[in-house]
Scaffold this active site. Structure first.
Site, PDB file in Angstrom:
ATOM      1  N   LYS A   1      50.137   7.338  -5.886  1.00 57.85           N
ATOM      2  CA  LYS A   1      49.474   6.507  -7.002  1.00 57.85           C
ATOM      3  C   LYS A   1      47.706   7.465  -7.224  1.00 57.85           C
ATOM      4  O   LYS A   1      46.850   6.759  -6.671  1.00 57.85           O
ATOM      5  CB  LYS A   1      49.439   4.854  -6.113  1.00 57.85           C
TER       6      LYS A   1
ATOM      7  N   ASP B   1      60.264   4.771   1.198  1.00 62.47           N
ATOM      8  CA  ASP B   1      61.123   3.240   1.627  1.00 62.47           C
ATOM      9  C   ASP B   1      61.577   2.157   0.210  1.00 62.47           C
ATOM     10  O   ASP B   1      62.241   1.906  -0.418  1.00 62.47           O
ATOM     11  CB  ASP B   1      60.692   2.810   2.401  1.00 62.47           C
TER      12      ASP B   1
ATOM     13  N   ASP C   1      65.551   2.074  -1.753  1.00 60.44           N
ATOM     14  CA  ASP C   1      66.237   1.569  -1.971  1.00 60.44           C
ATOM     15  C   ASP C   1      66.779   1.086  -3.608  1.00 60.44           C
ATOM     16  O   ASP C   1      67.747   0.633  -3.448  1.00 60.44           O
ATOM     17  CB  ASP C   1      65.558   0.107  -2.277  1.00 60.44           C
TER      18      ASP C   1
HETATM   19  C1  IPM Z   1      63.985   1.654   5.399  1.00 60.35           C
HETATM   20  C2  IPM Z   1      63.859   0.288   6.384  1.00 60.35           C
HETATM   21  C3  IPM Z   1      62.924   0.385   7.650  1.00 60.35           C
HETATM   22  C4  IPM Z   1      61.743   1.527   6.422  1.00 60.35           C
HETATM   23  C5  IPM Z   1      62.780  -1.400   8.035  1.00 60.35           C
HETATM   24  C6  IPM Z   1      63.782  -1.807   8.759  1.00 60.35           C
HETATM   25  C7  IPM Z   1      61.587  -0.920   9.468  1.00 60.35           C
HETATM   26  O1  IPM Z   1      63.067  -0.649   5.310  1.00 60.35           O
HETATM   27  O2  IPM Z   1      64.865   2.260   6.573  1.00 60.35           O
HETATM   28  O3  IPM Z   1      64.166   1.577   4.775  1.00 60.35           O
HETATM   29  O4  IPM Z   1      60.611   0.327   6.223  1.00 60.35           O
HETATM   30  O5  IPM Z   1      61.453   1.915   7.413  1.00 60.35           O
HETATM   31 MG    MG Z   2      63.799   0.532   3.290  1.00 53.86          MG
END
Ligand code: IPM
Ligand code: MG
Length: 378
Positions: free
Chosen positions: A198, A254, A258
């Site tokens: 960013k 992170d 996802d």
């Molecule tokens: C991941 C998870 C972890 C992170 C959490 C559970 C602390 O979301 O491994 O992606 O944020 O790293």
């Molecule tokens: Mg995560």
């Protein structure tokens, strides 16, 4: 050969899925003549219940003695109201930092068998794929032991003036070592690296760009590009086929991983490897410490119900064989077994097509899915 594996089943679905990874590794060991010895360790919510802390010092010490660490998942609603330092997630951060595993590799691809579980339209997938196929294959290299996850945090003031802060700070060397892992990964893939930051707003991101620009000249055969994280989030669903390797900070990685998991069919499919620097102690023989875990969480709502998809955990075992033990053939055997099981139509609920019955899919639970993978390895 003998290998010692620290096994941290953790909470929620962690124990069920990790037991299947163990079954698969043992079957493979029998087949290829390896012995895997497991040292089972407590971390996360179960350690809070037993010892009052998420990461007992003994767990970390014992993990350091092993060749690699395999982790299920940690966390659950019963520990959600504890103060930050005592939450189960602290165990993950403590293990990552304690083992020095700064580079988190999160591959995300759309297997042809799972096309029906991908929310993107075929033409979106095809348009951005260099070969015009309805698929994508990318690798997120996420920095894992720095940034806002580990920076200074706290609260000040009180009443309506109360404020809270977290700090994103990166040192040049932290950025550089992460980018080098990403460049090396790109060299073994399609030779494209996209650095995501960013930099239009954040000073730490501007340092990421400077470091990337400085070292990019050492990797002449890799095409380096830059994207702002908001744009990257959009590009991932607009044209995922354009990406090969994405290198980014702890928090951006992170979030983006996802997002990448959803377009690969399900978060229940994605494995990860977290690697440290090669150890130069002679006794360790240049070994790289590795921690292997599925990227999904503990899914307490489905824990113990034989509903969890064990494939991300089983595939994390394959990554362990590849990256920590150099057992490429064995890693491929696991990946081929998973692919064969999907070919045969076995699906846990999370990876079923919307019209699964029409597609001849068989919806199964954790046990049946794990058993099917084992059968392929016979
Ligand atoms: C991941 C998870 C972890 C992170 C959490 C559970 C602390 O979301 O491994 O992606 O944020 O790293
Ligand atoms: Mg995560």
């Amino acid at each position: 050969m003998k290998y010692s594996i620290a096994l941290v089943p953790g909470d929620g679905i962690g124990p069920e899925v990790s037991s299947w990874a163990v079954n698969v590794l043992d079957a493979l060991g029998d087949k290829f003549g390896h012995t895997f010895n497991y040292v089972e360790l407590l971390a996360g919510g179960c350690a809070i219940d037993r010892y009052g802390q998420p990461l007992p010092a003994d767990t970390l010490e014992a993990a350091k003695q092993c060749d690699a660490l395999l982790l299920g998942a940690v966390g659950g609603p019963q520990w959600e109201n504890l103060p930050g330092e005592l939450r189960p997630e602290r165990a993950l951060l403590g293990l990552r930092a304690g083992l020095g595993v700064f580079a988190n590799l999160r591959p995300a691809s759309l297997l042809p068998q799972l096309a029906g579980a991908c929310p993107l339209k075929d033409d979106v997938l095809k348009a951005s794929n260099p070969e015009g196929k309805p698929s994508f294959d990318l690798l997120i290299v996420r920095e894992l032991t720095g940034g806002i996850y580990f920076g200074q945090r706290g609260r000040k003031g009180s009443g309506k003036d109360e404020a809270a802060f977290d700090t994103e700070m990166y040192a040049r060397w932290e950025i550089e070592r992460l980018l080098r892992v990403a460049y090396e990964a790109a060299a073994k893939r399609r030779k494209k690296l996209c650095v995501v930051d960013k930099a239009n707003v954040m000073e730490s991101s501007r340092l990421w760009r400077e470091v990337a620009q400085a070292i990019s000249s050492e990797y002449k055969d890799i095409e380096t590009s830059f994207l702002y994280v908001d744009n990257c989030a959009m590009q991932l669903i607009r044209a995922p086929g354009q990406f090969d390797v994405i290198a980014t900070s702890n928090i951006f990685g992170d979030i983006l991983s996802d997002e990448a998991s959803v377009i690969s069919g399900s978060i229940g499919m994605l494995a990860s490897a977290s690697l440290g620097a090669a150890d130069d102690l002679p006794a360790k023989n240049g070994r790289v410490m590795g921690m292997y875990e599925p990227i999904h969480g503990s899914a307490p709502d489905i824990a113990g119900k034989d509903l969890a998809n064990p494939l991300a955990m089983i595939l994390s075992g394959a990554m362990m064989l590849r990256y920590s033990f150099g057992l490429e053939k064995e890693a491929c055997a696991i990946e081929a077994a998973v692919s064969a099981v999907l070919d045969k139509g076995f699906r846990t609920k999370d990876i079923a097509s919307r019209d699964s019955a029409l597609c001849g899919e068989k919806i199964v639970g954790t046990r049946e899915m794990g058993t099917a993978v084992l059968k392929e390895l016979e």
